[in-house]
Design an enzyme around this catalytic site. Structure first.
Site, PDB file in Angstrom:
ATOM      1  N   GLU A 177       0.823  -1.228   0.000  1.00  0.00           N
ATOM      2  CA  GLU A 177       0.000   0.000   0.000  1.00  0.00           C
ATOM      3  C   GLU A 177       0.853   1.274   0.000  1.00  0.00           C
ATOM      4  O   GLU A 177       0.676   2.154   0.851  1.00  0.00           O
ATOM      5  CB  GLU A 177      -0.962  -0.011   1.197  1.00  0.00           C
ATOM      6  CG  GLU A 177      -1.943  -1.149   1.132  1.00  0.00           C
ATOM      7  CD  GLU A 177      -3.075  -1.092   2.160  1.00  0.00           C
ATOM      8  OE1 GLU A 177      -2.998  -0.291   3.107  1.00  0.00           O
ATOM      9  OE2 GLU A 177      -4.040  -1.857   1.998  1.00  0.00           O
ATOM     10  N   GLU A 296      -5.576  -8.310  -0.524  1.00  0.00           N
ATOM     11  CA  GLU A 296      -6.268  -8.012   0.741  1.00  0.00           C
ATOM     12  C   GLU A 296      -7.722  -7.744   0.406  1.00  0.00           C
ATOM     13  O   GLU A 296      -8.031  -6.796  -0.329  1.00  0.00           O
ATOM     14  CB  GLU A 296      -5.671  -6.786   1.451  1.00  0.00           C
ATOM     15  CG  GLU A 296      -4.355  -7.059   2.135  1.00  0.00           C
ATOM     16  CD  GLU A 296      -3.893  -5.897   3.015  1.00  0.00           C
ATOM     17  OE1 GLU A 296      -4.740  -5.228   3.641  1.00  0.00           O
ATOM     18  OE2 GLU A 296      -2.674  -5.668   3.052  1.00  0.00           O
TER      19      GLU A 296
HETATM   20  O1  AHR Z   1      -5.133  -6.017   6.930  1.00  0.00           O
HETATM   21  C1  AHR Z   1      -5.014  -4.905   7.749  1.00  0.00           C
HETATM   22  C2  AHR Z   1      -4.288  -3.751   7.070  1.00  0.00           C
HETATM   23  O2  AHR Z   1      -5.064  -3.266   6.012  1.00  0.00           O
HETATM   24  C3  AHR Z   1      -2.977  -4.075   6.414  1.00  0.00           C
HETATM   25  O3  AHR Z   1      -1.922  -4.035   7.299  1.00  0.00           O
HETATM   26  C4  AHR Z   1      -2.841  -2.995   5.394  1.00  0.00           C
HETATM   27  O4  AHR Z   1      -2.103  -3.406   4.277  1.00  0.00           O
HETATM   28  C5  AHR Z   1      -4.268  -2.616   5.057  1.00  0.00           C
HETATM   29  O5  AHR Z   1      -4.456  -1.256   5.136  1.00  0.00           O
END
Ligand code: AHR
Length: 506
Positions: A177, A296
């Site tokens: 990210e 994610e």
């Molecule tokens: O999964 C939780 C968080 O969400 C992770 O650390 C990050 O990559 C995202 O913002």
């Protein structure tokens, strides 16, 4: 039964192929965060701990989910992580401030321990490197430490640490990210694109067999989306193999109809990223097609307020411990449908996360283990959603919600497993109050019978599970049937369903 029912139609045909499904679409994620590792997968003093300190009750449930790949060690945490802190004799490992999560990191579990745990759950590791505070040097050394057979400084150090064979980690994330202002070492698209491309070059020189994931946007709502994709891909298109997508949803306004439509956003997010990749392919006159790693995805919002009260620099604090409702499970089912419908381009996906932290599996530190509501759609889709994803032609009644128009009540995906002669339909009825009857034309699957229908339904959209009380659990459905090449599928109001059809033995 047919009173007050919505009616929909579906046509499925063996030749309507989307793609073979890459099993890595059922991946997950363990971050060194909260109780995911300490008190989650690892708890030395737990009664079920094995000789390495890993909880065997957790191992068993993770194996049930058949997760083929697990991303590690972050997440936000990786952007200020020194991987060297987590190797070698445990008593010499430094305690560090984890700046991403305001917590204390003991480094008791690091690269080798995680690789060993992943083996126990039959998964491969998807390793992320720190492109926040570090860069090319730390990344290429980590590849050498993990993957080089021996005879060099880092590979021999791994052997000295007790790991004779290389871990052979195939998939690597180029940071995490990096577009996010919350990220330690956030970069502009140009800064990230250049750094990622040069890091990729060095990592592939160490091990040309690895695959790399370039950071896409942290969500469809980012102000820099999709310019971020266009500008970073300018640099990383040839060096990387995938681009990442991240997305979390939450029913913050308590508007369930709108919430259950969130996958329309996910669908358009995937389409836009695919378009950005294909634009770059054309611009570069490239022969290569860039695929997507949706590494994610989940529901995340329940724990946001409680997390603000957590004491800074605590050791494995209960962070991001969302307790999921029945309606969250429906959305998770729909998110899986969306991934399957895009399986021609989405080759890797990671439900974030796996244990305790926004997770399907919850543990009590020193105690038992239990399954959240979202465990079930993930479980059935992962176990039965293997093979070839099929398009279906759908005619469903629709509704409008606060953020979306023309939301079909029926959300579905279809998987054909030629080898086991199974046809599986995963279907969500988004209607809050009305049953859905779906006529599914399956004439191209002659001789198939309905082997089972699994239903997740509940009168209470906010029902949750806990260690003592499982309010959300699947049951067998028995009112759907096949007649003259048509499956009449009965979907209760607000429900997730799996219809598994199997060829009759002759
Ligand atoms: O999964 C939780 C968080 O969400 C992770 O650390 C990050 O990559 C995202 O913002």
């Amino acid at each position: 039964m047919t009173l007050n029912a919505h009616k929909a139609k579906m046509l499925i045909d063996k030749s309507f192929r989307i793609s073979d499904i890459d099993p890595r679409i059922y991946g997950s994620f363990i971050e060194q965060l909260g109780r995911a590792v300490y008190g989650g997968i690892y708890e030395l003093s737990h009664s079920s701990a094995d000789e390495d300190g890993f909880r065997q009750d957790v191992i068993e449930l993770v194996k049930e989910l058949r997760v083929p790949i697990i991303r590690y060690p972050g997440g936000n945490m990786v952007s200020a992580y020194n991987w060297e802190d987590g190797i070698g004799p445990k008593e010499l490992r430094p305690k560090r401030l984890d700046l991403a999560w305001n917590s204390l990191e003991t480094n008791e579990v690091g690269t080798n321990e995680f690789a060993a745990w992943a083996k126990k759950v039959n998964a491969e590791v998807m390793m992320a490197v720190n492109l926040g505070t570090r860069g090319i040097d730390a990344a290429r050394n980590l590849v050498e430490y993990c993957n080089h057979p021996g005879g060099t400084y880092w590979s021999d150090l791994r052997k000295e640490h007790g790991y004779t064979d290389p871990h052979n980690i195939k998939v690597w994330c180029l940071g995490n990210e990096m577009d996010g202002p919350w990220q330690i070492g956030m970069k502009t698209a140009y800064e990230y694109g250049r750094l990622a491309a040069e890091t990729a070059k060095a990592m592939k020189l160490v091990d040309p067999s690895i695959e790399l994931v370039s950071c896409g946007s942290s969500g469809s709502g980012m102000p820099t989306f999709p310019e971020w994709e266009a500008e970073t891909l300018e640099h990383t298109y040839e060096a990387a193999d995938y681009i990442s997508l991240h997305q979390y949803y939450g029913n913050r306004d308590n508007d369930s109809a709108n919430y259950l439509a969130s996958t329309l956003d996910m669908d358009s997010f995937i389409k836009t990223v695919t378009a950005a990749c294909d634009y770059m392919k054309a611009k570069k006159r490239s022969k290569k097609t860039m695929n997507l790693s949706f590494d994610e995805w989940n529901v995340w919002f329940h724990s946001n307020d409680q997390d603000k009260a957590i004491e800074p620099w605590s050791l494995s604090p209960p962070l991001l411990e969302d307790i999921y409702t029945f309606e969250d499970a429906l959305l998770v089912g729909s998110m899986l449908n969306t991934l399957l419908k895009h399986s021609d381009r989405v080759k890797i996906a990671c439900m974030a996360q796996l244990v305790n932290v926004i997770a399907p599996i919850m543990t009590e530190t020193g105690g038992g283990i239990w399954k959240q509501s979202i465990f079930y759609p993930f479980y059935y889709t992962s176990v039965y959603g293997r093979g070839t994803a099929l398009h279906s032609i759908v005619d469903s009644p629709k509704y409008d919600s606060k953020d979306f128009t023309d939301v079909p009540f029926l959300d579905q995906s279809v998987v054909y497993n030629e080898e086991s002669e199974e046809l599986v339909i995963f279907a969500v009825n988004r209607s809050l109050d009305t049953q859905l009857l779906v006529d599914v034309d399956i004439r191209s699957f002659e001789g198939y019978k309905l082997a089972e229908q699994i239903v997740l339904k509940n009168e209470n959209p906010k029902a949750v599970n806990s260690i003592n009380d499982e309010q959300v659990k699947p049951e067998k459905g028995n009112d759907s049937y096949i007649e003259n090449g048509t499956l009449t599928a009965v979907l209760p109001k607000m429900s997730w369903n799996m219809f598994r059809l199997k060829k009759l033995e002759v």
